[in-house]
Design a protein around this motif. Structure first.
Motif, short mmCIF file in Angstrom:
data_model
loop_
_atom_site.label_atom_id
_atom_site.label_comp_id
_atom_site.label_asym_id
_atom_site.label_seq_id
_atom_site.Cartn_x
_atom_site.Cartn_y
_atom_site.Cartn_z
N THR A 8 4.81 4.98 -2.83
CA THR A 8 3.88 6.10 -2.95
C THR A 8 2.72 5.72 -3.86
O THR A 8 2.77 4.70 -4.55
CB THR A 8 4.60 7.35 -3.53
N GLU A 9 1.68 6.53 -3.88
CA GLU A 9 0.52 6.25 -4.72
C GLU A 9 0.93 6.14 -6.18
O GLU A 9 1.80 6.86 -6.64
CB GLU A 9 -0.52 7.36 -4.55
N ASP A 27 -5.31 -1.22 -3.13
CA ASP A 27 -6.10 -0.13 -2.53
C ASP A 27 -6.33 -0.40 -1.06
O ASP A 27 -6.56 -1.53 -0.65
CB ASP A 27 -7.45 0.00 -3.23
N ARG A 37 0.85 -1.19 0.00
CA ARG A 37 0.00 0.00 0.00
C ARG A 37 0.89 1.24 0.00
O ARG A 37 2.04 1.17 0.44
CB ARG A 37 -0.88 0.01 1.25
N ALA A 38 0.34 2.36 -0.44
CA ALA A 38 1.08 3.62 -0.38
C ALA A 38 1.48 3.86 1.08
O ALA A 38 0.69 3.66 1.99
CB ALA A 38 0.22 4.77 -0.89
#
Length: 115
Positions: A90-91, A113, A50-51
């Motif tokens: 990061t995203e 997500d 995940r980010a």
């Protein structure tokens, strides 16, 4: 360095010499992911992150390795035997990666997500 390459570098933060970092942080923390490099393989070979997660590559082989995105958007640089390198996800991050010195070594990271 191209604009595309710069953008890729901005997507993550690479931290050098992080063997101590992993030990200092709670190893059971589900935001920390340890990838061991041993016998010319990354383990685990597939990683869901995940980010904000941290990935730490630890080199248990006797030769240096790298973790390098196939699209070259990021690279840990050389990880010598007994050392480690890490990055913060990061995203938008998702990548297949390989070792620049041993291109047959491959693995993947997928961004999932948060729910």
């Amino acid at each position: 360095m191209t604009t595309t390459h710069r953008r890729g570098i901005l997507k993550l933060t690479v931290l050098a010499g992080t063997v101590g970092l992993f030990r200092q942080l709670n190893a059971s923390d589900d935001r920390m992911h340890r990838v061991v490099i041993s016998q010319f393989e990354y383990s685990p070979g597939v990683l869901d992150v995940r980010a904000g997660d941290v990935i730490i590559w630890v080199n248990d082989d006797i030769v240096p390795h790298t973790a390098t995105a196939e699209d070259l958007s990021w690279d840990t640089g050389e990880i010598v035997s007994g050392d480690s390198k890490s990055l913060v996800v990061t995203e938008g991050f998702s990548a297949n990666y390989f070792c620049r010195y041993h291109p047959m070594m491959k693995a993947s990271v997928s961004l999932i997500d948060e729910e």
